[in-house]
Write an enzyme that holds these catalytic residues in place. Structure first.
Site, PDB file in Angstrom:
ATOM      1  CB  SER A  68      -0.953   0.017   1.195  1.00 56.07           C
ATOM      2  OG  SER A  68      -0.237   0.124   2.402  1.00 56.07           O
ATOM      3  CG  HIS A 108      -1.352   3.883   5.055  1.00 54.16           C
ATOM      4  ND1 HIS A 108      -2.679   3.552   5.036  1.00 54.16           N
ATOM      5  CD2 HIS A 108      -0.712   2.888   4.386  1.00 54.16           C
ATOM      6  CE1 HIS A 108      -2.840   2.404   4.392  1.00 54.16           C
ATOM      7  NE2 HIS A 108      -1.653   1.982   3.995  1.00 54.16           N
ATOM      8  CG  ASP A 134      -5.446   4.973   5.523  1.00 49.26           C
ATOM      9  OD1 ASP A 134      -5.555   4.395   4.423  1.00 49.26           O
ATOM     10  OD2 ASP A 134      -4.343   5.240   6.041  1.00 49.26           O
TER      11      ASP A 134
END
Length: 192
Positions: A68, A108, A134
């Site tokens: 990701s 992230h 998210d």
């Protein structure tokens, strides 16, 4: 023609008969080897706890488990984290955070920072390789993360070094075999 027993006679005994080697050791040698093993384990724990104190992060080293965050980080990259509470969180920064109800921390990038009038900071994250933010990963009803959710901030990385961890988690038998071999090596290693 070579017999099977003759081949085994030329190989080191520690590779063939671990329990036989243990029986050959006297009590003092065995005690020394167990103590040596305990010292290695306790040293590793002290180094880990020292890193926790120095970095301010409950987990100063993490492995990226998914794609990701590509192209910034790839699956298997080893990240080094810090988490000094006085440092403000900024958009563009890569953070590792935990969400209530999930066991595995997520790596992230911060895409939005929202500061309230009372000084509270909330922020939104997104994986570089993901299409959406998210909010779908956060607990139900949660739209923003807070500083308390942050495990650490990425400060450096080693590419693909963490693949060993991923392989050991994907194949638990391999992990236990590797740990057994390493433990046996430490216990049976003799001083020259």
């Amino acid at each position: 023609m070579v017999r099977a027993g003759a081949v085994g006679a030329h190989l080191p005994a520690s590779g063939l008969d671990i329990f036989g080697d243990l029986k050959k050791m006297n009590k003092r040698q065995l005690y020394y080897q167990v103590l040596n093993f305990a010292m290695i384990v306790s040293s590793a724990l002290m180094i880990w706890k020292g890193l926790i104190v120095l970095t301010g992060s409950e987990s100063p080293i993490v492995v990226v488990l998914s794609g990701s965050m590509e192209p910034a980080f790839h699956r298997g990259d080893l990240l080094f984290l810090t988490n000094f509470r006085e440092d403000p969180i900024r958009a563009g920064e890569i953070v590792v955070f935990k969400v209530e109800g999930r066991d595995i921390p997520i790596v992230h990038r911060v895409i939005k920072v929202h500061e309230k009038d009372n000084g509270d900071i909330k922020f939104l994250t997104k994986g570089d390789n993901n299409e959406v933010d998210d909010r779908g990963l956060y607990k139900e009803g949660q739209n923003w993360l807070e500083k308390k959710d942050v495990v650490g901030r990425a400060r450096g990385f080693l590419p693909y070094v963490g693949m060993v961890t991923i392989i050991m988690n994907d194949y638990p038998k391999f992990k236990y075999a590797l740990l057994a071999v390493m433990g046996a090596y430490v216990l049976l290693k003799r001083e020259s």
